[in-house]
Design a protein around this motif. Structure first.
Motif, PDB file in Angstrom:
ATOM      1  N   GLU A  32       0.829  -1.206   0.000  1.00  5.80           N
ATOM      2  CA  GLU A  32       0.000   0.000   0.000  1.00  5.80           C
ATOM      3  C   GLU A  32       0.867   1.260   0.000  1.00  5.80           C
ATOM      4  N   SER A  33       1.952   1.246   0.798  1.00  4.85           N
ATOM      5  CA  SER A  33       2.775   2.447   0.864  1.00  4.85           C
ATOM      6  C   SER A  33       3.616   2.613  -0.400  1.00  4.85           C
ATOM      7  N   LEU A  34       3.894   1.497  -1.084  1.00  9.37           N
ATOM      8  CA  LEU A  34       4.729   1.577  -2.285  1.00  9.37           C
ATOM      9  C   LEU A  34       3.917   1.977  -3.520  1.00  9.37           C
ATOM     10  N   ALA A  35       2.644   1.577  -3.532  1.00  9.83           N
ATOM     11  CA  ALA A  35       1.826   1.714  -4.744  1.00  9.83           C
ATOM     12  C   ALA A  35       1.902   3.092  -5.421  1.00  9.83           C
ATOM     13  N   PRO A  36       1.764   4.200  -4.688  1.00  8.50           N
ATOM     14  CA  PRO A  36       1.712   5.484  -5.393  1.00  8.50           C
ATOM     15  C   PRO A  36       3.026   5.893  -6.077  1.00  8.50           C
ATOM     16  N   CYS A  37       4.157   5.278  -5.703  1.00  7.81           N
ATOM     17  CA  CYS A  37       5.428   5.742  -6.271  1.00  7.81           C
ATOM     18  C   CYS A  37       6.333   4.575  -6.666  1.00  7.81           C
ATOM     19  N   ARG A  38       5.701   3.440  -6.954  1.00  7.72           N
ATOM     20  CA  ARG A  38       6.460   2.211  -7.212  1.00  7.72           C
ATOM     21  C   ARG A  38       7.522   2.404  -8.298  1.00  7.72           C
ATOM     22  N   ASP A  39       7.117   2.928  -9.473  1.00  2.00           N
ATOM     23  CA  ASP A  39       8.066   3.021 -10.592  1.00  2.00           C
ATOM     24  C   ASP A  39       9.201   3.989 -10.289  1.00  2.00           C
ATOM     25  N   GLN A  40       8.859   5.112  -9.640  1.00  2.00           N
ATOM     26  CA  GLN A  40       9.905   6.095  -9.306  1.00  2.00           C
ATOM     27  C   GLN A  40      10.911   5.496  -8.334  1.00  2.00           C
ATOM     28  N   VAL A  41      10.414   4.734  -7.363  1.00  2.00           N
ATOM     29  CA  VAL A  41      11.306   4.143  -6.361  1.00  2.00           C
ATOM     30  C   VAL A  41      12.283   3.176  -7.043  1.00  2.00           C
ATOM     31  N   ILE A  42      11.757   2.339  -7.921  1.00  2.00           N
ATOM     32  CA  ILE A  42      12.621   1.352  -8.585  1.00  2.00           C
ATOM     33  C   ILE A  42      13.672   2.062  -9.449  1.00  2.00           C
ATOM     34  N   SER A  43      13.247   3.070 -10.236  1.00  2.00           N
ATOM     35  CA  SER A  43      14.217   3.776 -11.099  1.00  2.00           C
ATOM     36  C   SER A  43      15.299   4.438 -10.268  1.00  2.00           C
ATOM     37  N   ARG A  44      14.889   4.996  -9.151  1.00  6.62           N
ATOM     38  CA  ARG A  44      15.862   5.707  -8.320  1.00  6.62           C
ATOM     39  C   ARG A  44      16.856   4.722  -7.667  1.00  6.62           C
ATOM     40  N   ILE A  45      16.364   3.547  -7.261  1.00  2.00           N
ATOM     41  CA  ILE A  45      17.287   2.542  -6.697  1.00  2.00           C
ATOM     42  C   ILE A  45      18.283   2.118  -7.779  1.00  2.00           C
ATOM     43  N   ILE A  46      17.781   1.922  -9.000  1.00  2.00           N
ATOM     44  CA  ILE A  46      18.675   1.527 -10.108  1.00  2.00           C
ATOM     45  C   ILE A  46      19.726   2.619 -10.328  1.00  2.00           C
ATOM     46  N   GLU A  47      19.260   3.853 -10.324  1.00  2.00           N
ATOM     47  CA  GLU A  47      20.159   4.982 -10.564  1.00  2.00           C
ATOM     48  C   GLU A  47      21.263   5.066  -9.498  1.00  2.00           C
ATOM     49  N   LEU A  48      20.873   4.884  -8.245  1.00  2.00           N
ATOM     50  CA  LEU A  48      21.839   5.090  -7.165  1.00  2.00           C
ATOM     51  C   LEU A  48      22.704   3.871  -6.842  1.00  2.00           C
ATOM     52  N   THR A  49      22.204   2.658  -7.145  1.00  2.00           N
ATOM     53  CA  THR A  49      22.991   1.481  -6.725  1.00  2.00           C
ATOM     54  C   THR A  49      23.548   0.685  -7.902  1.00  2.00           C
ATOM     55  N   GLU A  50      23.103   0.977  -9.109  1.00  2.00           N
ATOM     56  CA  GLU A  50      23.553   0.272 -10.332  1.00  2.00           C
ATOM     57  C   GLU A  50      23.635  -1.240 -10.119  1.00  2.00           C
ATOM     58  N   PRO A  51      22.503  -1.868  -9.829  1.00  2.00           N
ATOM     59  CA  PRO A  51      22.534  -3.304  -9.519  1.00  2.00           C
ATOM     60  C   PRO A  51      22.656  -4.158 -10.785  1.00  2.00           C
ATOM     61  N   ASP A  52      23.029  -5.446 -10.600  1.00  2.00           N
ATOM     62  CA  ASP A  52      23.003  -6.382 -11.733  1.00  2.00           C
ATOM     63  C   ASP A  52      21.551  -6.703 -12.076  1.00  2.00           C
ATOM     64  N   THR A  53      20.776  -6.987 -11.044  1.00  2.00           N
ATOM     65  CA  THR A  53      19.335  -7.216 -11.277  1.00  2.00           C
ATOM     66  C   THR A  53      18.534  -6.590 -10.127  1.00  2.00           C
ATOM     67  N   ILE A  54      17.322  -6.244 -10.441  1.00  2.00           N
ATOM     68  CA  ILE A  54      16.391  -5.795  -9.382  1.00  2.00           C
ATOM     69  C   ILE A  54      15.058  -6.473  -9.680  1.00  2.00           C
ATOM     70  N   THR A  55      14.497  -7.129  -8.702  1.00  2.00           N
ATOM     71  CA  THR A  55      13.192  -7.758  -8.921  1.00  2.00           C
ATOM     72  C   THR A  55      12.211  -7.278  -7.859  1.00  2.00           C
ATOM     73  N   VAL A  56      10.976  -7.202  -8.276  1.00  2.00           N
ATOM     74  CA  VAL A  56       9.934  -6.758  -7.350  1.00  2.00           C
ATOM     75  C   VAL A  56       8.915  -7.873  -7.257  1.00  2.00           C
ATOM     76  N   HIS A  57       8.785  -8.400  -6.046  1.00  2.00           N
ATOM     77  CA  HIS A  57       7.863  -9.521  -5.868  1.00  2.00           C
ATOM     78  C   HIS A  57       6.678  -9.045  -5.020  1.00  2.00           C
ATOM     79  N   GLU A  58       5.506  -9.033  -5.664  1.00  2.00           N
ATOM     80  CA  GLU A  58       4.330  -8.527  -4.941  1.00  2.00           C
ATOM     81  C   GLU A  58       3.539  -9.668  -4.296  1.00  2.00           C
ATOM     82  N   ASN A  59       2.470  -9.294  -3.604  1.00  2.00           N
ATOM     83  CA  ASN A  59       1.555 -10.290  -3.009  1.00  2.00           C
ATOM     84  C   ASN A  59       2.249 -11.248  -2.052  1.00  2.00           C
TER      85      ASN A  59
END
Ligand code: ASP
Length: 438
Positions: A345-372
């Motif tokens: 619920e807390s992630l829903a309004p900004c999910r895509d922005q949060v993921i892009s920003r994590i990618i930008e700041l940490t440059e990971p090999d992979t990032i996965t989002v597992h819901e439910n």
């Protein structure tokens, strides 16, 4: 003589018959000298709680609608109780004052608080005890934040003469006298405040259940009752959704080392659940005390080779959550992975922005989002004394064909937390309960 502070919930004071039960309970033990009432609750399943009706009056008055029919329902609830019990208090005048203030635009907190205020007047009259308005002693600052230490001092002063008293729950006031309420169910907090202020031997919280159950009865059939539990264990269970007591009601009494006893007004002979700071270990105590959980989490999982060598990786990832005002619930990590479990619920309004920003700041090999995902906590002070608790828990889950997606065990060994798919939520609780209790 010892001192016992009692708090009675809304269903315990919903009508004249319930009032009579409360009086019997109070008179049964002369140590019960302080009582904190809630507002009248539901008398039957489709009934209204007076607090809900008061909020409704406020909404109607603010929208310029006629709130009188709603107010009449409230007035009738109190009048019926007063009449049936033959009380002398001038309820008419008190109701008129509330009615006028609502019409004059009183705020929501004031309106809602009158449920407890009026019930307190009735109970004080019925018991022949002093009425102490909580607005005199429960203090909030200018911004509406509760002030525990000042409140403790003021409450102790108000009750210093040791005379029996009725102190309405749920509200207090700022220094200028304007009323502020706690969140819903907050009379539990007032009860704990009074218990701390008078140095009670026990805080009795009277409700309509006989204490805590080891698991949610909607999931596990006839779960066992919990006769004794520590505050720390209860904190873990209530954080995960097991709710009988308001979460914030534990702090004042826990701090003061006062036990809380959950009791049932409709079964006063039942000892209920006792919550204390410490409990001696005995070997026939069950390894686990309770199981509770929640659905609706998301796991953000980041993988990067050599992550362990990268200073500040965790800070950057968590910084993104902070930037977007999201608090994380758990943080399982591996050598090259880091997962943050957050509420969907807390992630829903900004999910895509949060993921892009994590990618930008940490440059990971992979990032996965597992819901439910569901999180389930198995809590027990006995775990520390027993080998093989985790093995038993996980083999029960594997026998039930449940895939464990995440494991977290605090070093206190007070709980084991597992993450599973939402579809496995109920089956997980049943499997764990079965492994330890049946
Ligand atoms: N009457 C309030 C409520 O319904 C507070 C309480 O009962 O504790 O939330």
């Amino acid at each position: 003589m010892g001192k016992v502070v009692t708090k009675f919930g809304g269903s315990s004071l919903a009508d004249a018959q319930q009032f009579a039960k409360v009086r019997d309970i109070l008179l049964m033990d002369s140590q019960r000298r302080y009582v904190v009432p809630s507002a009248p609750g539901r008398r039957f399943p489709e009934d209204d709680k007076v607090t809900d009706l008061l909020y409704q009056c406020h909404r109607q008055a603010s929208a310029g609608e006629d709130f009188q029919p709603t107010f009449d329902l409230i007035a009738a609830r109190y009048m019926d109780i007063a009449e049936e019990l033959g009380l002398k208090v001038d309820l008419g005048a008190a109701l008129d004052e509330v009615n006028e203030k609502i019409a004059a635009g009183a705020n929501a907190d004031y309106c809602a608080s009158r449920g407890e205020y009026l019930n307190g007047l009735l109970l004080a009259d019925y018991m022949g005890w002093r009425f102490v308005d909580a607005a005199q002693a429960v203090r909030f600052d200018d911004k509406g934040a509760f002030q525990p230490e000042l409140t403790n001092e003021l409450m102790a002063k108000c009750l210093a003469d040791g005379e029996p008293a009725v102190i309405p729950g749920f509200y207090g006031a700022k220094a200028d006298g304007s009323v502020v309420t706690f969140s819903r169910g907050g009379s539990d907090i007032t009860g704990a405040i009074v218990a701390r202020a008078v140095g009670a031997d026990v805080y009795e919280n009277w409700t309509d259940v006989s204490g805590f159950l080891m698991a949610d009865p909607r999931i596990v059939k006839n779960p066992r009752e919990i006769s004794a539990i520590t505050y720390k264990e209860l904190r873990e269970l209530s954080y995960m959704g097991a709710s009988v007591l308001h979460e914030d009601a534990m702090f004042p009494v826990h701090k003061a080392g006062i036990p809380t006893n959950i009791r049932n007004t409709n079964r006063p002979e039942h000892p209920g659940t006792i919550i204390s700071v410490n409990l001696p270990h005995n070997s026939d105590q069950p390894t686990i005390t309770g199981i509770a959980g929640h659905k609706g989490f998301t796991v953000i999982s980041v993988e990067k080779a050599m992550m362990n060598n990268e200073l500040g990786f965790g800070r950057r990832m968590l910084g993104v959550l902070e930037e977007y005002g999201i608090s994380f619930e758990h943080l399982p990590t591996g050598i090259d992975t880091m997962c943050a479990v957050v509420s969907s619920e807390s992630l829903a309004p900004c999910r895509d922005q949060v993921i892009s920003r994590i990618i930008e700041l940490t440059e990971p090999d992979t990032i996965t989002v597992h819901e439910n995902m569901s999180i389930i906590a198995t809590v027990g002070r006995g775990m520390v004394h027993n080998c093989g608790t985790a093995a038993r828990l996980f083999s029960a889950m594997s026998q039930a064909g449940i895939n464990v997606r995440m494991i977290d065990q605090g070093s206190s060994e007070l709980s084991i937390i597992v993450g599973v798919d939402d579809k496995d939520f109920e089956a997980t609780i049943q499997a764990i309960y079965g492994a330890f209790v049946l």
